[in-house]
Design an enzyme around this catalytic site. Structure first.
Site, short mmCIF file in Angstrom:
data_model
loop_
_atom_site.label_atom_id
_atom_site.label_comp_id
_atom_site.label_asym_id
_atom_site.label_seq_id
_atom_site.Cartn_x
_atom_site.Cartn_y
_atom_site.Cartn_z
N THR A 104 -54.35 -0.08 49.19
CA THR A 104 -53.19 0.62 49.76
C THR A 104 -52.46 -0.27 50.76
O THR A 104 -53.08 -1.15 51.35
CB THR A 104 -53.72 1.86 50.52
OG1 THR A 104 -54.34 2.73 49.59
CG2 THR A 104 -52.66 2.59 51.30
N ARG A 112 -55.81 12.77 40.33
CA ARG A 112 -56.71 12.51 41.46
C ARG A 112 -55.89 12.32 42.75
O ARG A 112 -54.87 11.63 42.75
CB ARG A 112 -57.53 11.26 41.16
CG ARG A 112 -58.44 10.80 42.30
CD ARG A 112 -57.82 9.66 43.06
NE ARG A 112 -58.76 9.08 44.02
CZ ARG A 112 -58.44 8.13 44.88
NH1 ARG A 112 -57.22 7.64 44.91
NH2 ARG A 112 -59.31 7.68 45.74
N VAL A 113 -56.34 12.91 43.83
CA VAL A 113 -55.67 12.73 45.12
C VAL A 113 -56.61 11.98 46.04
O VAL A 113 -57.73 12.44 46.30
CB VAL A 113 -55.28 14.09 45.74
CG1 VAL A 113 -54.57 13.87 47.07
CG2 VAL A 113 -54.40 14.88 44.78
N GLY A 114 -56.19 10.82 46.51
CA GLY A 114 -57.00 10.04 47.45
C GLY A 114 -56.72 10.47 48.87
O GLY A 114 -56.14 11.53 49.13
N THR A 132 -57.37 2.88 54.86
CA THR A 132 -57.31 2.31 53.51
C THR A 132 -58.74 2.13 53.04
O THR A 132 -59.65 1.95 53.84
CB THR A 132 -56.56 0.97 53.49
OG1 THR A 132 -56.79 0.34 52.22
CG2 THR A 132 -56.99 0.02 54.59
N GLY A 133 -58.93 2.18 51.73
CA GLY A 133 -60.27 2.02 51.18
C GLY A 133 -60.56 3.12 50.17
O GLY A 133 -59.63 3.72 49.63
N GLY A 156 -60.82 6.32 48.78
CA GLY A 156 -60.21 7.55 49.28
C GLY A 156 -61.13 8.74 49.35
O GLY A 156 -61.02 9.57 50.27
N1 ASP Z 1 -57.21 4.75 49.93
C1 ASP Z 1 -56.63 4.53 48.64
C2 ASP Z 1 -57.02 5.64 47.70
O1 ASP Z 1 -58.20 5.96 47.65
C3 ASP Z 1 -56.97 3.22 48.05
C4 ASP Z 1 -57.11 2.05 48.99
O2 ASP Z 1 -56.66 2.07 50.12
O3 ASP Z 1 -57.72 1.06 48.64
O4 ASP Z 1 -56.20 6.14 47.02
#
Ligand code: ASP
Length: 252
Positions: A137, A165-167, A187-188, A190
């Site tokens: 993200t 899908r909702v992150g 971020t990461g 979700g």
């Molecule tokens: N947080 C985002 C999601 O899970 C992906 C990401 O930040 O790497 O949609």
């Protein structure tokens, strides 16, 4: 004045130049307008338009090979807007920004698409890109000289996740939060970030951003990538991650 941008937890340091460019653009807008919202969104757009990032044109693909985008924007004067499962718009963060002045704070799927069209955004084929297992993200937090804070975040989600899908990115308190004291983004992975209500809990943990964020990233197992960036009204600006997370800070 301050701005911090990130290019995603788990992303390679090789894209640091793209994050720097985003921060420089945001900083330019901040200097010119003293408007944190315009600065945070301008920085995010630079990364949405850079194919190396998982947002806008470079978004990763769902399990059906399509792109679905999530984005969120919020300001320290109490406004927020988020969209999820948006398809075929180049800059989802701008669609989310349009919601700031609406009664409705969040729109999904077909409703988000209709809203974008009504606001004059043009549908564009977003092809996306094949990427690694995680997301990357992008996002930015900015603060103007009069203390206004804004956050903006945008993502293609995580590769291979199901359609619909909702992150965490569009979820208030999980992927983003902003009030008069703080602007914070995550971020990461979700699902894990959402389960922890990451942004709000980090905010509540301590006024010391470094302490709070370092605590926050440790809530997840080491092999579950997460990163957090933020600005506090007490003057702190910080980013923390349990993995690689290219990020850039510019301040007065
Ligand atoms: N947080 C985002 C999601 O899970 C992906 C990401 O930040 O790497 O949609």
């Amino acid at each position: 004045m301050k701005i911090i941008c990130h290019g995603g937890a788990g992303h390679t340091p090789k894209v640091q130049d793209g994050v720097d460019k985003a921060a420089e653009e945001g900083w330019k807008i901040l200097k010119k307008t003293n408007n944190a919202l315009l600065a945070a969104t301008a920085a995010t757009i630079v990364m949405e338009d850079d194919f190396r990032f998982n947002a806008g044109t470079g978004s990763c693909l769902r399990d059906d090979g399509r792109v679905q985008n999530d984005a969120a924007v919020a300001t320290s004067d109490g406004k927020m807007g988020a969209i999820t499962n948006l398809q075929d718009f180049k800059n989802p963060v701008l669609v989310a920004r349009e919601l700031l002045d609406e009664f409705v704070t969040m729109l999904a799927g077909e409703g988000a698409i209709q809203f974008a069209l009504e606001k004059g955004f043009k549908k564009t084929k977003v092809i996306g890109s094949e990427k690694g297992w995680t997301g990357d993200t992008v996002g930015a937090v900015a603060q103007s000289s009069d203390g206004q804070i804004a956050v903006a975040s945008s993502t293609g989600g995580v590769r291979g996740r199901p359609v619909g899908r909702v992150g965490d990115t569009p979820l208030w308190g999980s992927g983003f939060y902003c009030d008069k004291n703080i602007g914070i983004l995550a971020t990461g992975v979700g699902e894990a970030i959402t389960e922890q209500l990451m942004c709000y809990r980090v905010y509540q943990y301590s006024e010391d951003l470094e302490e709070a964020m370092n605590w926050g990233v440790k809530l997840l197992p080491k092999d579950v990538g997460v990163g957090i960036i933020g600005i506090h009204s007490n003057g702190q600006i910080y980013g923390s991650s349990n993995t690689t997370m290219p990020f850039t800070i510019i301040k007065d």
